[in-house]
Scaffold this active site. Sequence first.
Site, mmCIF file in Angstrom:
data_model
loop_
_atom_site.group_PDB
_atom_site.id
_atom_site.type_symbol
_atom_site.label_atom_id
_atom_site.label_comp_id
_atom_site.label_asym_id
_atom_site.label_seq_id
_atom_site.Cartn_x
_atom_site.Cartn_y
_atom_site.Cartn_z
ATOM 1 N N HIS A 57 39.851 45.102 44.002
ATOM 2 C CA HIS A 57 41.114 45.273 44.711
ATOM 3 C C HIS A 57 42.266 44.703 43.899
ATOM 4 O O HIS A 57 42.083 44.060 42.872
ATOM 5 C CB HIS A 57 41.072 44.665 46.124
ATOM 6 C CG HIS A 57 41.120 43.176 46.190
ATOM 7 N ND1 HIS A 57 41.333 42.472 47.347
ATOM 8 C CD2 HIS A 57 40.997 42.220 45.224
ATOM 9 C CE1 HIS A 57 41.328 41.183 47.101
ATOM 10 N NE2 HIS A 57 41.124 40.987 45.835
ATOM 11 N N CYS B 282 45.803 37.757 41.597
ATOM 12 C CA CYS B 282 45.326 38.844 42.460
ATOM 13 C C CYS B 282 46.248 40.057 42.401
ATOM 14 O O CYS B 282 45.936 41.101 42.966
ATOM 15 C CB CYS B 282 45.181 38.360 43.896
ATOM 16 S SG CYS B 282 43.803 37.228 44.072
ATOM 17 N N HIS C 30 40.684 43.485 40.104
ATOM 18 C CA HIS C 30 39.626 42.494 39.862
ATOM 19 C C HIS C 30 38.641 42.622 41.008
ATOM 20 O O HIS C 30 38.960 43.220 42.040
ATOM 21 C CB HIS C 30 40.207 41.076 39.782
ATOM 22 C CG HIS C 30 40.824 40.628 41.071
ATOM 23 N ND1 HIS C 30 42.099 40.986 41.436
ATOM 24 C CD2 HIS C 30 40.325 39.905 42.103
ATOM 25 C CE1 HIS C 30 42.356 40.485 42.634
ATOM 26 N NE2 HIS C 30 41.310 39.837 43.071
ATOM 27 N N HIS D 290 35.354 41.248 43.690
ATOM 28 C CA HIS D 290 34.745 40.157 44.458
ATOM 29 C C HIS D 290 33.363 40.585 44.923
ATOM 30 O O HIS D 290 33.131 41.773 45.179
ATOM 31 C CB HIS D 290 35.576 39.823 45.700
ATOM 32 C CG HIS D 290 36.898 39.211 45.399
ATOM 33 N ND1 HIS D 290 37.040 37.896 45.024
ATOM 34 C CD2 HIS D 290 38.154 39.740 45.405
ATOM 35 C CE1 HIS D 290 38.324 37.646 44.820
ATOM 36 N NE2 HIS D 290 39.027 38.744 45.044
ATOM 37 N N ASP E 10 31.195 49.533 49.287
ATOM 38 C CA ASP E 10 30.401 48.948 48.207
ATOM 39 C C ASP E 10 30.635 49.699 46.890
ATOM 40 O O ASP E 10 30.568 50.932 46.852
ATOM 41 C CB ASP E 10 28.913 48.985 48.569
ATOM 42 C CG ASP E 10 28.063 48.163 47.611
ATOM 43 O OD1 ASP E 10 28.567 47.160 47.053
ATOM 44 O OD2 ASP E 10 26.879 48.516 47.422
ATOM 45 N N HIS E 11 30.919 48.944 45.835
ATOM 46 C CA HIS E 11 31.192 49.499 44.502
ATOM 47 C C HIS E 11 32.385 50.457 44.489
ATOM 48 O O HIS E 11 32.414 51.415 43.709
ATOM 49 C CB HIS E 11 29.942 50.169 43.905
ATOM 50 C CG HIS E 11 28.912 49.178 43.467
ATOM 51 N ND1 HIS E 11 28.130 48.475 44.350
ATOM 52 C CD2 HIS E 11 28.569 48.744 42.239
ATOM 53 C CE1 HIS E 11 27.333 47.666 43.679
ATOM 54 N NE2 HIS E 11 27.580 47.791 42.406
ATOM 55 N N GLU F 144 35.221 36.001 50.798
ATOM 56 C CA GLU F 144 35.708 36.662 49.581
ATOM 57 C C GLU F 144 35.242 35.892 48.348
ATOM 58 O O GLU F 144 34.971 36.486 47.296
ATOM 59 C CB GLU F 144 37.232 36.760 49.607
ATOM 60 C CG GLU F 144 37.787 37.668 48.536
ATOM 61 C CD GLU F 144 39.245 37.978 48.769
ATOM 62 O OE1 GLU F 144 39.552 39.130 49.128
ATOM 63 O OE2 GLU F 144 40.085 37.069 48.615
HETATM 64 NI NI NI Z 1 41.037 39.114 44.975
#
Ligand code: NI
Length: 134
Positions: free
Chosen positions: A13, A32, A38, A40, A78-79, A123
Site C-alpha cells: 500500500h 508510508c 511498501h 506489510h 492477499d498479494h 499491520e
Molecule cells: Ni504501511
Amino acid sequence: MKVCRRETFNAAHRLHNPSLTDKQNTDLFDKCNNPNYHGHNYVLETFVDGPIDPITGYVIDLKILSDIIKDEVLEAFDHQNLNLDCPEFENLIPTAENIAVIIWNKLRLRLDAKFELEIRLWETDRNSVIYAGK
Ligand code: NI
C-alpha cells in the site's frame, strides 16, 4: 463466549491523500508515502461472540468462519496492491483503520445476526487496530 480465527495476508500500500500537497503528504505519512509502495504482513484476528450451540458445542464452526474470511478478505487482498488492485481503496486511504472497517463490513454481511463481530488487524508486530462496528 468469544471464539477467534487468525489469518494472515500480505499486501502493498501507499498512504497518500490526493487532496494534500506532496510536501504535506510526506510530512504526514513519511515513509508510508513512498510513491513506489511498501508491503506489510497483515495479521487478522476475527472474534465471533455468541452462545454455545447445544447441538454442536460450538459458537461457530471455525472452518466455516475460516472459509468466510478466505472468501471475503484473502481472495480480495492477499498479494495485492491495495491502492491499485482493490476497488475498495480507490477513494479511501488504505490505513490499518480503513482496511479494518472494510474487512468488518464484508464479514458482517456473511455472519448470522445472532453473533457479535470484532476484528483486530495487526499491520506490524507493534501496531494494531480493533474494530467492532465503531
Ligand atoms: Ni504501511
